[in-house]
Enzyme design. Structure first.
Site, PDB file in Angstrom:
ATOM      1  N   LYS A   4       2.621   3.489  -5.726  1.00  0.00           N
ATOM      2  CA  LYS A   4       2.075   2.464  -6.620  1.00  0.00           C
ATOM      3  C   LYS A   4       3.091   1.966  -7.655  1.00  0.00           C
ATOM      4  O   LYS A   4       3.015   0.836  -8.088  1.00  0.00           O
ATOM      5  CB  LYS A   4       0.806   2.980  -7.304  1.00  0.00           C
ATOM      6  CG  LYS A   4      -0.226   3.532  -6.301  1.00  0.00           C
ATOM      7  CD  LYS A   4      -0.447   2.612  -5.094  1.00  0.00           C
ATOM      8  CE  LYS A   4      -1.081   3.336  -3.923  1.00  0.00           C
ATOM      9  NZ  LYS A   4      -1.026   2.543  -2.656  1.00  0.00           N
TER      10      LYS A   4
ATOM     11  N   GLU B 208     -11.525   4.069  -0.950  1.00  0.00           N
ATOM     12  CA  GLU B 208     -11.939   4.345   0.432  1.00  0.00           C
ATOM     13  C   GLU B 208     -12.823   5.596   0.533  1.00  0.00           C
ATOM     14  O   GLU B 208     -12.534   6.632  -0.052  1.00  0.00           O
ATOM     15  CB  GLU B 208     -10.718   4.490   1.355  1.00  0.00           C
ATOM     16  CG  GLU B 208      -9.626   5.403   0.889  1.00  0.00           C
ATOM     17  CD  GLU B 208      -8.553   4.664   0.103  1.00  0.00           C
ATOM     18  OE1 GLU B 208      -8.854   3.645  -0.522  1.00  0.00           O
ATOM     19  OE2 GLU B 208      -7.411   5.143   0.088  1.00  0.00           O
TER      20      GLU B 208
ATOM     21  N   ASP C 241       0.826  -1.202   0.000  1.00  0.00           N
ATOM     22  CA  ASP C 241       0.000   0.000   0.000  1.00  0.00           C
ATOM     23  C   ASP C 241       0.860   1.252   0.000  1.00  0.00           C
ATOM     24  O   ASP C 241       0.452   2.305   0.487  1.00  0.00           O
ATOM     25  CB  ASP C 241      -0.920  -0.013   1.239  1.00  0.00           C
ATOM     26  CG  ASP C 241      -2.062   0.982   1.108  1.00  0.00           C
ATOM     27  OD1 ASP C 241      -2.649   1.348   2.156  1.00  0.00           O
ATOM     28  OD2 ASP C 241      -2.350   1.419  -0.029  1.00  0.00           O
TER      29      ASP C 241
ATOM     30  N   ASP D 249      -3.291  -3.076  -2.434  1.00  0.00           N
ATOM     31  CA  ASP D 249      -4.353  -2.078  -2.462  1.00  0.00           C
ATOM     32  C   ASP D 249      -4.240  -1.233  -3.738  1.00  0.00           C
ATOM     33  O   ASP D 249      -3.171  -1.135  -4.343  1.00  0.00           O
ATOM     34  CB  ASP D 249      -4.248  -1.166  -1.224  1.00  0.00           C
ATOM     35  CG  ASP D 249      -5.470  -0.258  -1.088  1.00  0.00           C
ATOM     36  OD1 ASP D 249      -5.343   0.815  -0.463  1.00  0.00           O
ATOM     37  OD2 ASP D 249      -6.549  -0.610  -1.616  1.00  0.00           O
ATOM     38  N   ASN D 250      -5.344  -0.626  -4.156  1.00  0.00           N
ATOM     39  CA  ASN D 250      -5.351   0.391  -5.218  1.00  0.00           C
ATOM     40  C   ASN D 250      -4.962  -0.089  -6.602  1.00  0.00           C
ATOM     41  O   ASN D 250      -4.383   0.669  -7.392  1.00  0.00           O
ATOM     42  CB  ASN D 250      -4.426   1.556  -4.851  1.00  0.00           C
ATOM     43  CG  ASN D 250      -4.665   2.065  -3.471  1.00  0.00           C
ATOM     44  OD1 ASN D 250      -3.773   1.999  -2.620  1.00  0.00           O
ATOM     45  ND2 ASN D 250      -5.861   2.580  -3.232  1.00  0.00           N
TER      46      ASN D 250
END
Ligand SMILES: CCCNc1ncnc2c1ncn2[C@@H]1O[C@H](/C=C/CNC(=O)c2cc(-c3ccc(F)cc3)cc(O)c2O)[C@H](C)[C@H]1O
Ligand SMILES: [Mg+2]
Length: 214
Positions: free
Chosen positions: A144, A199, A141, A169-170
Site C-alpha cells: 500500500k 474481502e 493492489d 484496492d484497499n
C-alpha cells in the site's frame, strides 16, 4: 512439509473449478476464502465493482501491480476483448508460480503476461520490453505504501494518457492515505470512491477510481 495458503488455494481451484472457465476459477477462490481460509484477493463484492470498471473502460492494455495468486488477474482477463493485453507484476517467485498455475487453469494465459519482478524496476521498461505506449487501465493492489511512488513513476515514464484509469484496492483497509490525498487533490486526476467492504468481511473498504486528465 506444510503447504502454504496459496498452495491450498491453488488446490481448491484445481479441485472445484472447470479448466478453461475463468469465472469458475474466481468462484472457487471466493468459496475457498469464505469457507476455508481468508486470503487477500480483491474478492467478490469489490470484484463486482472491478468488473464494472473493466467493462466500462473495455481496455486494450491493462497493468496490474501485485498479482499475488492471480484472482484479480483472472477476473480482469475474463472480461477483456480479444487481442487485449494484461501485464501483471509480482516480485515474489512463490506467489508468481502459484498465479501462473491459476491463470493457466482459467485458460486466460494468452491475454496475460505475468512478469516476475518489482514494479519500480519494470515500470520504466514497459515500452521497450512489451511495446506498450500507455495503459488504458491500471489496477493497484500491491504494497500500500507503493501506490503513490509507482503512480508518480508511471506519470514520469509517460505510461498514462488523457483518460487512463487508475483503480486502487484497499484505500480504506489497510489504507493508502498518501495515495488517496494525492489523487483527490491533484488537478491532473478526477477521483471517485466506490464504498464496499474488505474481502469476505463486514469491515469497510473501497476502491478509488481516478481518471488521469493529462
Ligand atoms: C518493491 C515493492 C513494490 N513493488 C512490487 N512489485 C511487484 N509485486 C509486488 C510489489 N509489492 C508487493 N508486491 C506483491 O503484491 C502482493 C502484495 C499485496 C499487498 N496487499 C495487501 O497487503 C492487502 C492486505 C489486506 C488486508 C486487510 C486487512 C487485514 F487485516 C489484513 C490484510 C487486504 C488486501 O486486499 C490487500 O491487497 C504480493 C503479496 C507481493 O509479493
Ligand atoms: Mg487488495
Amino acid at each position: 512439509t506444510q503447504s502454504t495458503r496459496p498452495q491450498r488455494l491453488l488446490g481448491a481451484v484445481q479441485k472445484n473449478a472447470t479448466r478453461g472457465d475463468p469465472r469458475s476459477v474466481v468462484q472457487a477462490i471466493d468459496q475457498f476464502c469464505r469457507q476455508k481460509e481468508w486470503a487477500m484477493n480483491v474478492g467478490d463484492e469489490k470484484g463486482c465493482i472491478l468488473d464494472s470498471v473493466v467493462s466500462e473502460v473495455n481496455p486494450a492494455t491493462v497493468l496490474e501491480l501485485g498479482t499475488y495468486c492471480g484472482y484479480s488477474t483472472v477476473r480482469i482477463a475474463s472480461l477483456l476483448p480479444p487481442h487485449a493485453k494484461l501485464i501483471t507484476l509480482e516480485f515474489n517467485p512463490d506467489f508468481a508460480a502459484i498465479a501462473r498455475q491459476v491463470i493457466a487453469w482459467a485458460g486466460v494465459e494468452d491475454k496475460v503476461h505475468l512478469v516476475e519482478g518489482a514494479s519500480g524496476d519494470w515500470i520504466p521498461k514497459m515500452t521497450e520490453q512489451f511495446g506498450v505506449k500507455t495503459f488504458d487501465l491500471v489496477f493497484l493492489d500491491h504494497w500500500k505504501d507503493r501506490y503513490l511512488p509507482d503512480t508518480m513513476l508511471m506519470e514520469e515514464c509517460g505510461l498514462l494518457r488523457k483518460g487512463s484509469i487508475l483503480l486502487a484496492d484497499n484505500v480504506i483497509c489497510p489504507g493508502t492515505p498518501d495515495y488517496l490525498e494525492y489523487v483527490r487533490s491533484s488537478l491532473r486526476y478526477e477521483s471517485q470512491y466506490f464504498k464496499s467492504h474488505l474481502e469476505y468481511t463486514k469491515v469497510e473498504d473501497g476502491l478509488e477510481k481516478s481518471v488521469f486528465l493529462g
